[in-house]
Design an enzyme around this catalytic site. Structure first.
Site, mmCIF file in Angstrom:
data_model
loop_
_atom_site.group_PDB
_atom_site.id
_atom_site.type_symbol
_atom_site.label_atom_id
_atom_site.label_comp_id
_atom_site.label_asym_id
_atom_site.label_seq_id
_atom_site.Cartn_x
_atom_site.Cartn_y
_atom_site.Cartn_z
ATOM 1 N N GLY B 61 -91.367 5.177 24.901
ATOM 2 C CA GLY B 61 -90.256 6.122 24.953
ATOM 3 C C GLY B 61 -89.634 6.297 26.323
ATOM 4 N N SER B 62 -89.023 7.473 26.507
ATOM 5 C CA SER B 62 -88.214 7.736 27.699
ATOM 6 C C SER B 62 -89.051 7.802 28.975
ATOM 7 C CB SER B 62 -87.486 9.064 27.530
ATOM 8 O OG SER B 62 -86.991 9.515 28.765
ATOM 9 N N THR B 63 -88.443 7.340 30.066
ATOM 10 C CA THR B 63 -89.095 7.421 31.377
ATOM 11 C C THR B 63 -89.258 8.873 31.839
ATOM 12 O OG1 THR B 63 -86.946 7.143 32.423
ATOM 13 C CG2 THR B 63 -88.299 5.175 32.192
ATOM 14 N N VAL B 64 -88.533 9.804 31.209
ATOM 15 C CA VAL B 64 -88.710 11.225 31.542
ATOM 16 C C VAL B 64 -90.133 11.680 31.200
ATOM 17 C CG1 VAL B 64 -87.845 13.569 31.061
ATOM 18 C CG2 VAL B 64 -86.242 11.681 31.284
ATOM 19 N N GLY B 65 -90.807 10.923 30.340
ATOM 20 C CA GLY B 65 -92.195 11.208 29.999
ATOM 21 C C GLY B 65 -93.094 11.362 31.213
#
Lengths: 392, 131
Positions: B61-65
């Site tokens: 998923g997202s790199t914001v993870g």
């Protein structure tokens, strides 16, 4: 991964906890991707700027860091025009958090230019053969393909780590062996302007993370290459492409290439993109994805001269460009259009209150529906301006 | 019992195992304020990852993870340590910026471990001990 004595000392924490963790990030990524060592970078472009994308979690992390960047470092676009955010309809709460994010980067010594086109602002950030750690997908594509520099697709923390340490792990697009063409694409049509965005929109989904080499009948300008690369990096994850006779050539001879597909495109393929995404019924028109160059601002000013817009029209560019050409900005805004800096229609929550956005960018066409929940229409620059002037 | 592993993020910690065969997208799958898995489609739906040794194949998923892992740590609801079959950049970076020990390159069998078994992860010496 091999570390020099000096790098080892940083990794052991002899130069503080922030640098120790930054080195740990670089080493971990180097291990994951099989890098042999670190390589110095000439400049860094840092992702994780729009508060819409990083949220409270990201803001907390950046605010907690200490230290100073050791190579020239600039930022991705923010979630709003840092000065005219109220005109964009941005909430006070969002604006405060966006400003706090920018201040946190400023404290680390990052230059506060929020743009997807660093190469339009400074010649000194990247030259042929330089290693870089850039983050914004269209800037990465331009640096690798048009400038002939070498950068991977960095995330926020890994770019910031490169900025504070001054190095990046040597893997991926830093190595010639990974810069060979994988797709040969012949384009049997005369293209101009947004046609290159349509071409990129088509090719990104076919090529995915491959390296296309184009044979083209027409010769794209720098702005058209910018448009092409941006679209391929959005509909796919293309970080490097070649245009035969226009961009720097592949580093290896054709005998060493491992081409997996040959593709031929004709004019009807390009036209199909316009037909599939008509601009009709758009309640906003947005230009400047990636950020407008001086030449593009001039074209827009010329098309708007003597007219008043009937719909919201945004023109996005870097603050440094707007500040350098105040007359151009004034000529565009005389029509009622708004020139916004530091941000764009893709990363700003301001887009979310519209129903349908008309764009001339293959990148914006890819992202607007998913990231903003807004329908997107596609047209040439002239068609976009006509739509804004109520001529369709 | 000792198991050899590869250090991704340094440190040493122990806790009860919490095991899933599903990859984790920290952005979206996990509530950053509580550490509870909120995605109904995830095998760990409803479980709290706080204080556990979280064993999962890897991130997605997202790199914001990466930032969400940091937020979990600041709220005191992060895992004590994490074990992956193969770490990818999102979880690796998240663990490093948060100071959570993370190791990978372990045998697949570890995904069959029973939840609640006490485990110690010593990333610095590349060793997992089932206590």
């Amino acid at each position: 991964m091999y570390l020099s004595r000096e790098e080892e000392a940083v990794a052991r924490g002899e130069r503080g906890d922030t640098l120790r963790r930054m080195m740990e990030i670089l080493v971990a990524l180097g291990d994951i991707y099989g890098a042999e060592r670190l390589v110095p970078v000439r400049s860094v472009q840092i992702a994780g700027v729009s508060f819409k994308n990083i949220g409270d979690a990201g803001l907390e992390w950046i605010s907690d860091l200490s230290g100073q960047v050791v190579v020239p470092s600039i930022l991705n676009p923010a979630g709003m025009d840092l000065e005219r955010w109220q005109e964009m309809g941005i909430s006070k709460d969002f604006a405060a958090k966006q400003q706090a994010t920018i201040e946190a980067y400023r404290r680390l010594g990052v230059t506060i230019d929020c743009t997807c086109t660093p190469y339009q602002l400074y010649d000194s950030l990247a030259s042929h053969g330089d290693h870089l750690a850039w983050s914004e997908s269209s800037a990465i594509s331009y640096a690798n393909s048009v400038i002939g520099a070498q950068t991977n697709r960095e995330g926020g923390p890994s770019a910031l780590a490169a900025a504070l340490v001054g190095k990046t792990p040597l893997y991926g697009y830093h190595l010639d062996e990974n810069r060979k063409p994988t797709h040969l694409v012949s384009v049997n049509a005369n293209l101009s302007g947004s046609d290159y965005g349509a071409l990129g929109f088509i090719m990104g989904s076919i090529v995915k993370d491959g390296v296309p080499l184009f044979q083209m009948r027409s010769r794209p300008s720098k702005d058209e290459l910018k448009t092409l690369g941006a679209a391929m990096a959005a509909s796919g994850s293309v970080a490097l492409y070649y245009v035969d006779g226009v961009t720097p050539a592949p580093p290896t001879s054709p005998a060493a290439w491992e081409v997996i597909e040959k593709i031929a495109l004709e004019k009807p393929d390009i036209d199909e993109v316009y037909e599939k995404y008509p601009g009709k019924d758009a309640d906003i028109v947005a230009l400047g994805c990636p950020h407008c160059s001086q030449e593009e601002l001039e074209k827009i000013a010329g098309l708007l001269a003597g007219h008043k817009v009937q719909k919201e029209l945004w023109v996005c560019t870097a603050r440094k460009i707007a500040d350098s050409f105040p007359d151009l900005v004034a000529r565009i805004e005389e029509s009622g259009a708004k020139v916004f800096c530091d941000t764009c229609m893709v990363v700003s929550p301001a887009s979310e209150r519209y129903q349908k956005m008309m764009v001339n960018s293959g990148k914006a066409l890819s992202y607007i529906p998913g990231l903003c929940g807004v329908r997107a229409g596609f047209g040439s620059l002239e068609e976009c301006i006509n739509a804004a002037l109520g001529r369709n | 019992m000792d198991i050899k592993c590869h250090k991704v993020a340094s440190g040493k910690a122990s806790g009860p195992a919490l095991v899933t065969k599903d990859r984790i997208s920290f952005l979206g799958n996990v509530n950053p304020e509580t550490g509870v898995v909120v995605d109904p489609a995830h095998e760990l739906f409803g479980r709290c990852i706080a204080g556990s040794v979280l064993i999962f194949p890897g991130g997605k998923g997202s790199t914001v993870g990466s930032y969400v892992i940091y937020q979990l740590k600041k709220r005191g609801v992060a895992p004590a340590a994490m074990i992956n079959l193969r770490s990818e950049p999102i979880v690796a970076v998240g663990a490093i910026i948060s100071g959570i020990p993370l190791v990978d390159r372990v045998p697949d069998d570890l995904l069959h471990l029973t939840d609640g078994v006490l485990i110690e992860v010593d990333a610095n010496s590349g060793r997992i001990t089932i206590l």
